[in-house]
Design a protein around this motif. Sequence first.
Motif, PDB file in Angstrom:
ATOM      1  N   CYS A 333      46.221  26.209  36.332  1.00  0.00           N
ATOM      2  CA  CYS A 333      45.546  26.385  35.120  1.00  0.00           C
ATOM      3  C   CYS A 333      46.225  27.457  34.265  1.00  0.00           C
ATOM      4  N   MET A 334      47.332  27.366  33.804  1.00  0.00           N
ATOM      5  CA  MET A 334      47.891  28.289  33.171  1.00  0.00           C
ATOM      6  C   MET A 334      47.426  28.111  31.720  1.00  0.00           C
ATOM      7  N   CYS A 335      46.927  29.334  30.934  1.00  0.00           N
ATOM      8  CA  CYS A 335      46.359  29.105  29.562  1.00  0.00           C
ATOM      9  C   CYS A 335      47.271  29.862  28.789  1.00  0.00           C
ATOM     10  N   PRO A 336      48.226  29.386  28.083  1.00  0.00           N
ATOM     11  CA  PRO A 336      48.980  30.228  26.903  1.00  0.00           C
ATOM     12  C   PRO A 336      47.810  30.625  25.752  1.00  0.00           C
ATOM     13  N   GLY A 337      48.164  31.820  25.519  1.00  0.00           N
ATOM     14  CA  GLY A 337      47.482  32.603  24.386  1.00  0.00           C
ATOM     15  C   GLY A 337      45.865  32.373  24.535  1.00  0.00           C
ATOM     16  N   GLY A 338      45.460  32.555  25.653  1.00  0.00           N
ATOM     17  CA  GLY A 338      43.924  32.458  25.962  1.00  0.00           C
ATOM     18  C   GLY A 338      43.356  33.574  26.519  1.00  0.00           C
ATOM     19  N   THR A 339      42.132  33.382  27.105  1.00  0.00           N
ATOM     20  CA  THR A 339      41.420  34.471  27.798  1.00  0.00           C
ATOM     21  C   THR A 339      40.949  34.061  29.206  1.00  0.00           C
ATOM     22  N   VAL A 340      40.456  35.078  29.939  1.00  0.00           N
ATOM     23  CA  VAL A 340      40.026  34.999  31.268  1.00  0.00           C
ATOM     24  C   VAL A 340      38.542  34.987  30.963  1.00  0.00           C
ATOM     25  N   VAL A 341      37.899  34.144  31.615  1.00  0.00           N
ATOM     26  CA  VAL A 341      36.528  33.738  31.409  1.00  0.00           C
ATOM     27  C   VAL A 341      35.571  33.961  32.700  1.00  0.00           C
ATOM     28  N   ALA A 342      34.499  34.376  32.468  1.00  0.00           N
ATOM     29  CA  ALA A 342      33.425  34.465  33.664  1.00  0.00           C
ATOM     30  C   ALA A 342      33.020  33.199  33.764  1.00  0.00           C
ATOM     31  N   ALA A 343      32.878  32.727  35.050  1.00  0.00           N
ATOM     32  CA  ALA A 343      32.918  31.352  35.536  1.00  0.00           C
ATOM     33  C   ALA A 343      31.628  31.038  36.611  1.00  0.00           C
ATOM     34  N   ALA A 344      30.990  32.011  36.797  1.00  0.00           N
ATOM     35  CA  ALA A 344      29.928  32.047  37.933  1.00  0.00           C
ATOM     36  C   ALA A 344      28.796  31.176  37.667  1.00  0.00           C
ATOM     37  N   SER A 345      28.220  30.544  38.661  1.00  0.00           N
ATOM     38  CA  SER A 345      27.197  29.595  38.669  1.00  0.00           C
ATOM     39  C   SER A 345      25.984  30.115  39.461  1.00  0.00           C
ATOM     40  N   GLU A 346      26.213  31.076  40.158  1.00  0.00           N
ATOM     41  CA  GLU A 346      25.091  31.401  41.215  1.00  0.00           C
ATOM     42  C   GLU A 346      24.990  33.059  41.061  1.00  0.00           C
ATOM     43  N   PRO A 347      23.732  33.525  41.109  1.00  0.00           N
ATOM     44  CA  PRO A 347      23.467  34.877  40.831  1.00  0.00           C
ATOM     45  C   PRO A 347      24.271  35.809  42.078  1.00  0.00           C
ATOM     46  N   GLY A 348      24.705  37.023  41.607  1.00  0.00           N
ATOM     47  CA  GLY A 348      25.281  37.529  42.469  1.00  0.00           C
ATOM     48  C   GLY A 348      26.492  37.640  42.720  1.00  0.00           C
ATOM     49  N   ARG A 349      27.402  36.626  41.939  1.00  0.00           N
ATOM     50  CA  ARG A 349      28.835  36.267  42.309  1.00  0.00           C
ATOM     51  C   ARG A 349      29.547  36.364  41.124  1.00  0.00           C
ATOM     52  N   VAL A 350      30.895  36.773  41.162  1.00  0.00           N
ATOM     53  CA  VAL A 350      31.905  36.747  40.229  1.00  0.00           C
ATOM     54  C   VAL A 350      32.754  35.747  40.287  1.00  0.00           C
ATOM     55  N   VAL A 351      33.133  34.830  39.522  1.00  0.00           N
ATOM     56  CA  VAL A 351      34.235  33.947  39.478  1.00  0.00           C
ATOM     57  C   VAL A 351      35.203  33.781  38.212  1.00  0.00           C
ATOM     58  N   THR A 352      36.265  33.729  38.192  1.00  0.00           N
ATOM     59  CA  THR A 352      37.254  33.767  37.088  1.00  0.00           C
ATOM     60  C   THR A 352      37.643  32.588  36.827  1.00  0.00           C
TER      61      THR A 352
END
Length: 540
Positions: A333-352
Motif C-alpha cells: 500500500c505505497m502512498c506517493p506524496g501522502g500521509t500516514v493515518v490513524a486507522a484504529a477501530s477499537e479503543p485502546g489500540r493504535v493502527v496505521t
Amino acid sequence: MLRINEVKLPLDHSEEELKQALLKRLAISASDLIRFSIFKRSYDARKRAAILLIYSLDAEVKQEATVLKRLSSDRHIMLTPNIEYQYVASAPDGLTDRPVVIGTGPCGLFAGLLLAQMGFKPIILERGKAVRERTKDTWGLWRKGELNPESNVQYGEGGAGTFSDGKLYSQIKDPKHLGHKVLQEFVKAGAPDEIMYVSKPHIGTFRLVSMVESMRANIIELGGEVRFSSKVEQLILNNGQVEGVELANGEKIPSKHVVLAIGHSARDTFYKLFEQGVYMEAKPFSLGFRVEHPQTMIDSARFGPSAGHPILGAADYKLVHHASNGRSVYSFCMCPGGTVVAAASEPGRVVTNGMSQYSRNERNANAAIVVGITPEIDFPGHPLAGIELQRKWESKAFEVGGSTYQAPAQKLGDFLAGKPSTEFGVVVPSYTPGVHLTDLSDCLPEYAITAIREAMPAFDKQIKGFGMADALFTGVETRTSSPVRIKRDNDSLQSINTKGLFPAGEGAGYAGGILSAGVDGIKIAEAVALSILHELKVAD
C-alpha cells in the motif's frame, strides 16, 4: 476496431507524434485512419535517462480486414475485444424477497449497485455513518485523539478504502473484465476519465467521498435502500438457511439472500458469525510498520532527471526481500506524496495506514513495510486467532505510544542500531494525532523485527537512499488483509454451510483493495441474482 499494443514513445512526445507512430505501425496513410483512442498508457523507467511511455491504442481504419490480414504476423495487433459489461439477469415483476447487503465498502457498494441495476432493489445496511458524517468522526481521532468505535477509518460509507490512496489497480485474474465495469461506474460517479487508461489509476480521498455519494444516489434512484447506523447483530437462521438479519436495535429484516461485505475489521461480527456456526478459517496476513521518506528522494531514485515530470507524477515503488529467518518482507500500500493515518477501530489500540489525495503533493512518501505470517506457524488453533494477534500488537503500540492514540515511532538508523530515537531528522512525521519517539523493537514479534532489520539495507540497494538514517518508522500496521476467510462454494459463491449467505470482498478473504473488492461485489451480485431466479423457477 483494431487494438495496437506496445507503441513506445519518449516521455515528451506530442499528440501528432503518437498519431504518426500509429500510422507507421499500421503502415497506412493518414487518410486511412478514421479515429483512434488510448486504451492503456504505462511507462518503462528502467533507463532513467530515457523513460518511455508505452501505449495500447484502439484505431478505426478503412479496409480493416485487409490491414489486419497484412499484419497478421504482428502479435501486438489484433481486433479490439469487446469488454463491455453484460448483465446476467433482470428481476421479475412483483419480486418480494429483496436481497440484503451488509456493508458499504467497495464490495458492498458494487454488489448493491449491480443488484439495483438488475432491478432487485436491495436493502443495504451499514453500521457506520454516511460518508460526510463519517469523515467528521474520523477527523475527531486525527485532530483530537477521540475515537468513535462505530464511525472511523474502518467503519462507514465507502469502507476503509475511502481513507486511502484510492488505488484502482489489482493483480487479480479478471477474464470477464469486470474491473472495466468498476472503472466505468467510478467515472460515471465523478472520477477523472484518465482512470480508464493509465496503468496505475488512483483517485484520492476527497474525490472518493463525492463518488460514493453519487453511487448511493444511483442505487436509491433504482429502487434500492441504503440505511446507516444499522448494525447487524446476527443472522436469522433456520436449518442452515438464512432467513434474514436482526439489527442491534432488535429490528428483523427478512431475506433469503444476504451479502456479507463487512470489511476486514468487523471483528465483533466475525465472532458472532462464528458463534452462529458459519464456517470460517484463519488465513495469512502481515504485520509491520509504516515508513516515511522525502518524496523528492523517491522521485529522484526512480525517475532520475525526469523526476517531477507531470505525466509521471509522484514515484511509487514495490519491494520484497526474503530474509534469512525464512520470512518475506515487502512493501505494501505505497502512498506517493501522502500521509500516514490513524486507522484504529477499537479503543485502546493504535493502527496505521497510508493515504494520498489525488494530487499526491505532500512532502513524504509512505508505505507499509510488513512481514508475512501464517496461521500454521504464528497463530495456530482457533479460526479467529489472527484477530487476537492483531489486537495484541495494536494494544502494545497504544501503550508504547503513550496511551493517547499517538503512535510509537523511530528513526530508521536508530531502529537498525537498536536504540530509542530522541529527536527527528529531516523526515517530519505526517501521522496525526502525533507520534511518540521510542524504540519499536517491542511493538512486533522478534522474528518480524529481525526480518525488517535485514530487509532495509537490501531495499537501499534497490532504491538509493531508502536506508537513510532519518527515514521514519511509525507503528503498527496490522490490517493489511483480513485474518479470516469465510469460505464459500466455488460455483454458487454461497457459504459452504449456510445457504443464502454470500461472503464477499476483503473481510471474507476474497479481495484486497478497492478494485478487487468492487470486482468481487459484481460477482456476488450476479450469483445472488441467478440464485433468486433459480429458486423462483423451482418454486413454479
